[in-house]
Design a protein around this motif. Structure first.
Motif, mmCIF file in Angstrom:
data_model
loop_
_atom_site.group_PDB
_atom_site.id
_atom_site.type_symbol
_atom_site.label_atom_id
_atom_site.label_comp_id
_atom_site.label_asym_id
_atom_site.label_seq_id
_atom_site.Cartn_x
_atom_site.Cartn_y
_atom_site.Cartn_z
ATOM 1 N N UNK A 90 0.804 -1.225 0.000
ATOM 2 C CA UNK A 90 0.000 0.000 0.000
ATOM 3 C C UNK A 90 0.838 1.277 0.000
ATOM 4 N N UNK A 91 1.756 1.408 0.935
ATOM 5 C CA UNK A 91 2.417 2.702 1.113
ATOM 6 C C UNK A 91 3.454 2.997 0.040
ATOM 7 N N UNK A 92 4.272 2.009 -0.261
ATOM 8 C CA UNK A 92 5.308 2.216 -1.277
ATOM 9 C C UNK A 92 5.539 0.906 -2.015
ATOM 10 N N UNK A 93 4.962 0.762 -3.204
ATOM 11 C CA UNK A 93 5.107 -0.500 -3.936
ATOM 12 C C UNK A 93 6.577 -0.813 -4.227
ATOM 13 N N UNK A 94 6.912 -2.103 -4.192
ATOM 14 C CA UNK A 94 8.304 -2.530 -4.406
ATOM 15 C C UNK A 94 8.514 -2.824 -5.896
ATOM 16 N N UNK B 266 1.720 5.041 -12.955
ATOM 17 C CA UNK B 266 2.616 6.109 -13.415
ATOM 18 C C UNK B 266 3.713 6.486 -12.439
ATOM 19 N N UNK B 267 3.539 6.179 -11.154
ATOM 20 C CA UNK B 267 4.493 6.655 -10.142
ATOM 21 C C UNK B 267 5.323 5.510 -9.590
ATOM 22 N N UNK B 268 5.975 4.775 -10.474
ATOM 23 C CA UNK B 268 6.750 3.619 -10.033
ATOM 24 C C UNK B 268 7.928 4.046 -9.151
ATOM 25 N N UNK B 269 8.261 3.177 -8.191
ATOM 26 C CA UNK B 269 9.386 3.438 -7.290
ATOM 27 C C UNK B 269 10.635 2.763 -7.847
ATOM 28 N N UNK B 270 11.767 3.172 -7.329
ATOM 29 C CA UNK B 270 13.035 2.560 -7.754
ATOM 30 C C UNK B 270 13.178 1.174 -7.142
ATOM 31 N N UNK C 11 6.623 -5.349 -13.539
ATOM 32 C CA UNK C 11 6.834 -3.894 -13.542
ATOM 33 C C UNK C 11 6.724 -3.294 -14.942
ATOM 34 N N UNK C 12 7.290 -3.975 -15.944
ATOM 35 C CA UNK C 12 7.297 -3.419 -17.302
ATOM 36 C C UNK C 12 5.918 -3.456 -17.963
ATOM 37 N N UNK C 13 5.001 -4.231 -17.383
ATOM 38 C CA UNK C 13 3.643 -4.340 -17.932
ATOM 39 C C UNK C 13 2.637 -3.461 -17.189
ATOM 40 N N UNK C 14 2.963 -3.149 -15.957
ATOM 41 C CA UNK C 14 2.096 -2.345 -15.100
ATOM 42 C C UNK C 14 1.998 -0.921 -15.619
ATOM 43 N N UNK C 15 0.812 -0.337 -15.513
ATOM 44 C CA UNK C 15 0.610 1.020 -16.038
ATOM 45 C C UNK C 15 0.528 2.063 -14.920
#
Length: 210
Positions: free
Chosen positions: A189-193, A206-210, A200-204
């Motif tokens: 919930x708080x910060x996706x890994x 917009x605010x992906x984490x490192x 990750x490359x398929x997910x849409x």
């Protein structure tokens, strides 16, 4: 999100975990029904600790009914809302004995008529105990479905409706396990890994984490 991308996401999740299972411990449809009923607003770990003490003593409708409400409370008092849950489970056992010969009914209508059992609980039991292609949308599935844009909806009912529509038949029985586990351990919930995410490359999102 297009259907080709959805299928690739599900294929990767299946390849990583071909036989997903609930993290609730159970050995019968009745034990599963009780565990899922107890798990509302509680963790699976917490429920498992309580049922590890309860089920060796009472794991049938008759034996739990015979404990009485106060006796049942002693086993589940570490779980949130245990007073209301004890009342519901005790009433549930009486109904199962009176109306279903002590068996868990393989019927959505009959399950949802039981105290403390809503659509989500009924879906879990129908899917996990009986192999129905039912999808129980909890907070994890709701978050993952919307965040990734896999199946967007403003309510759990809308997300369930969309998932049932867009998930191919071959994935329907296991999809809710994959999405729950993905939300519990990766798409948290708080910060996706995102850096350790296999989709990750398929997910849409917009605010992906490192």
């Amino acid at each position: 999100m297009n259907n080709a991308k959805r299928k690739e996401i599900l294929t990767r999740l299946r390849d990583a975990n071909p036989n997903p299972e609930t993290e609730l411990n159970f050995a019968s449809p009745f034990e599963l029904l009780v565990a899922v009923t107890l798990s509302a607003q509680a963790t699976d770990v917490g429920v498992n600790k309580a049922t590890a003490k309860l089920f060796p003593v009472a794991n049938t409708p008759q034996s739990i009914y015979d404990l009485g409400v106060d006796g049942l409370k002693e086993y589940i008092k570490t779980i949130g809302l245990f007073n209301a849950k004890a009342e519901n489970v005790h009433k549930m056992c009486r109904i199962l004995l009176d109306q279903h010969n002590g068996e868990v009914p393989e019927s959505r209508e009959a399950l949802e008529a039981l105290p403390g059992v809503g659509r989500k609980t009924a879906n879990v039991v129908l899917n996990t105990a009986f192999g129905w292609p039912a999808i129980a949308v909890d907070t994890h599935i709701f978050r993952v479905s919307n965040r990734t844009k896999f199946a967007m909806g403003k309510t759990v009912e809308k997300v369930e409706e969309k998932l049932l529509k867009v998930v191919p038949k071959e994935f329907k029985v296991d999809v809710h396990h994959w999405l729950i586990l993905h939300g519990r351990y990766t798409c948290v919930a708080r910060k996706p890994r995102c850096g350790s995410c296999i989709i990750e490359d398929l997910c849409e999102y917009p605010d992906k984490t490192e």
